[in-house]
Motif scaffolding. Sequence first.
Motif, short mmCIF file in Angstrom:
data_model
loop_
_atom_site.label_atom_id
_atom_site.label_comp_id
_atom_site.label_asym_id
_atom_site.label_seq_id
_atom_site.Cartn_x
_atom_site.Cartn_y
_atom_site.Cartn_z
N PHE A 21 0.17 -1.17 0.64
CA PHE A 21 0.17 0.16 -0.11
C PHE A 21 0.75 1.17 -0.08
CE2 PHE A 21 -3.09 -2.51 2.23
CZ PHE A 21 -4.11 -2.61 1.02
N LYS A 22 0.15 2.37 -0.17
CA LYS A 22 0.83 3.74 -0.88
C LYS A 22 0.68 4.35 0.51
CE LYS A 22 -0.22 4.41 -5.50
NZ LYS A 22 -0.89 5.58 -5.93
N ARG A 23 1.87 5.34 1.25
CA ARG A 23 1.83 5.85 2.21
C ARG A 23 1.28 7.53 2.17
NH1 ARG A 23 4.97 3.73 6.11
NH2 ARG A 23 6.12 1.53 6.10
N ASP A 24 -0.03 8.24 3.01
CA ASP A 24 0.30 9.19 2.58
C ASP A 24 0.87 10.44 3.47
OD1 ASP A 24 0.76 9.94 5.70
OD2 ASP A 24 -1.56 9.26 6.58
N LYS A 71 2.02 12.16 5.35
CA LYS A 71 3.08 12.12 6.31
C LYS A 71 3.63 11.03 6.93
CE LYS A 71 -0.60 16.11 8.61
NZ LYS A 71 -1.50 15.87 9.70
N ASN A 72 3.76 9.71 5.83
CA ASN A 72 4.51 8.57 6.06
C ASN A 72 3.35 7.73 7.01
OD1 ASN A 72 6.86 7.02 4.87
ND2 ASN A 72 7.15 7.27 6.70
N ARG A 73 2.50 8.03 7.12
CA ARG A 73 1.56 6.56 7.69
C ARG A 73 0.89 5.53 6.78
NH1 ARG A 73 -2.27 11.36 10.68
NH2 ARG A 73 -2.11 11.97 8.45
N PRO A 74 0.42 4.49 7.36
CA PRO A 74 0.52 3.69 5.53
C PRO A 74 -1.45 3.60 5.60
CG PRO A 74 0.97 2.21 8.03
CD PRO A 74 0.83 3.92 8.21
N THR A 75 -1.57 3.94 4.03
CA THR A 75 -3.39 3.28 3.40
C THR A 75 -3.17 2.80 3.22
OG1 THR A 75 -2.26 4.10 1.79
CG2 THR A 75 -2.72 6.22 2.90
N VAL A 76 -4.68 2.82 2.51
CA VAL A 76 -4.61 0.72 2.29
C VAL A 76 -5.48 1.58 0.63
CG1 VAL A 76 -6.15 -0.31 4.04
CG2 VAL A 76 -7.64 1.62 2.58
N ILE A 77 -4.75 2.23 0.03
CA ILE A 77 -4.60 2.54 -1.50
C ILE A 77 -3.78 1.88 -1.82
CG2 ILE A 77 -3.53 4.30 -3.20
CD1 ILE A 77 -5.04 6.79 -0.35
N PRO A 78 -3.81 0.72 -2.66
CA PRO A 78 -3.45 -0.56 -3.56
C PRO A 78 -1.93 0.60 -4.14
CG PRO A 78 -5.09 -0.65 -4.40
CD PRO A 78 -5.25 0.88 -3.57
N SER A 79 -0.63 -0.04 -4.00
CA SER A 79 0.36 0.15 -5.09
C SER A 79 1.03 0.20 -6.12
CB SER A 79 1.84 -0.55 -4.32
OG SER A 79 1.61 -1.62 -4.63
N ASP A 80 -0.54 -0.26 -6.91
CA ASP A 80 -0.91 -0.46 -8.05
C ASP A 80 -2.46 -1.00 -8.20
OD1 ASP A 80 -0.66 -3.68 -8.55
OD2 ASP A 80 0.80 -3.58 -7.40
N GLN A 81 -2.95 -0.65 -9.96
CA GLN A 81 -3.90 -1.50 -10.20
C GLN A 81 -3.88 -2.94 -10.82
OE1 GLN A 81 -7.08 -0.29 -8.91
NE2 GLN A 81 -5.80 0.28 -7.90
N GLY A 82 -2.71 -3.53 -11.12
CA GLY A 82 -2.66 -4.91 -11.49
C GLY A 82 -3.12 -5.73 -11.28
N VAL A 83 -4.00 -6.81 -11.86
CA VAL A 83 -4.13 -7.88 -11.39
C VAL A 83 -3.72 -8.98 -11.74
CG1 VAL A 83 -6.23 -7.09 -12.55
CG2 VAL A 83 -5.20 -8.56 -14.05
N TYR A 84 -4.11 -9.84 -11.96
CA TYR A 84 -2.77 -11.66 -11.65
C TYR A 84 -1.69 -11.37 -12.99
CZ TYR A 84 -2.00 -16.40 -11.12
OH TYR A 84 -1.42 -17.81 -10.49
N PHE A 85 -0.59 -11.46 -12.65
CA PHE A 85 0.38 -12.56 -13.13
C PHE A 85 0.59 -10.78 -14.07
CE2 PHE A 85 2.12 -16.45 -13.73
CZ PHE A 85 1.96 -17.26 -12.82
#
Length: 440
Positions: free
Chosen positions: A135-138, A140-154
């Motif tokens: 996940f990405k950080r905001d 202020k360097n806090r964890p979010t639940v925003i995915p690092s990418d929009q990829g799918v399987y493989f």
Amino acid sequence: MQEDEGFYLERLKADKIDFLQIQFTDITGHLKSLTVPKNRFEDVLYDGITFDGSSIPGFKPIENSDMKAMPDLSTYTIISQNSLGKTARFISKIFNPDGTRFDGDPRYVLERQIDRLKKENKHFYIGPEIEYFIFKRDDKNRPTVIPSDQGVYFDKNTDSSILLKEEIVKRLEDIDYYPEASHHEVAPGQHEIDVKYADAITMADRLIVIKSIVKDVAAKHGYYATFMPKPIKGINGSGMHVHQSIFNGDNNAFYDENNRYGLSKYALSYIAGILKNIKGASPILAPLVNSYKRLVPGYEAPVYICWANRNRSALVRVPAPSGKAKRIELRFPDSTGNHYLQFAVMLGMGLDGIENKAEIPDPVERNVFEMPLNERAELGIETMPGSLGEAIKEMERSETIKEILGEHIFENYIKLKRMEWEDYTTYVTDWEINRYLEVY
């Protein structure tokens, strides 16, 4: 001084180690570590290190809390290097003051199950598939639940974490952990890493480091990695599919080319033992409140108690390879549990099936998720617990799981998990506020 201790003292000097971490887990799987500087290396290798067991939930009462951690020298691993120096770790065995092994040491629970096989000159091997989210950080360097990418399987082109994952693989190769593959999973930001099989104790030891490396590398690249089973509603969760096999020397005890499905009678009884006891083991294999939000129909997470050849909707699956590669795959667990206890109950359930000549039902080769309720009932396909609360009740009723874990861990584990469940059931969530506050 004993030969082994002398050898590892010299190795610490040759590897220019500045700090030692003496590690073990509590009964729920949280890593505990004592950092030792150079001037204490010899004392610790030879005589261990004492600590207060009453400060660790589920270990010892305050009136009898002295414990000793003795490093298992075979677990030596260099785990980090930075400006302060180089750090190595030993996994430790936990002892009582009188020199006896502590019954509440999760590693000891797995050792006892392994000893049951050693009497027959057999060995238990594990190969996990470990899923996790990045996940990405905001700002202020806090964890979010925003995915690092929009990829799918493989996926590759939409996977922005390729370099991150290559670094994870490289670091695992550097410590001889033999990663086999790393790839994007089904959900955005979700990934999997597979490592080469090893004996169960070695694999449980290694998983501690593997998860730490994943988190460390993600943080280095400005992200946050989590093994939480279901961090986002409506997409696939993260599990830990566990491939298992038992060998007698070079002979795979699970393989028989002349028997049904290429599985030996030994393997079929092993699978039957897992199916018979799996409900009682569910709080060990899927230990969190959040685990059961992953274990719902429709997201490739098995919830129905059955087995199959290749069919990924079954709880236990037999992958295609034959010969020495013949194995079974348990798809229910996630990686937030105590891996020593998880592997211990897997093996213990299977051995229970073998010792009691458990009868295995026919495999279910259709998609169980799409099967009508009445048809599942006709086939005798039961459903796994739907919550941690239900899972605890199943565990309380299981004499088999109690025997595998031992009374100390069995009672203390249930106590801790019941507290977690009760805390959750009394917590008022944002969902409730948004749904009810202005309506009633």
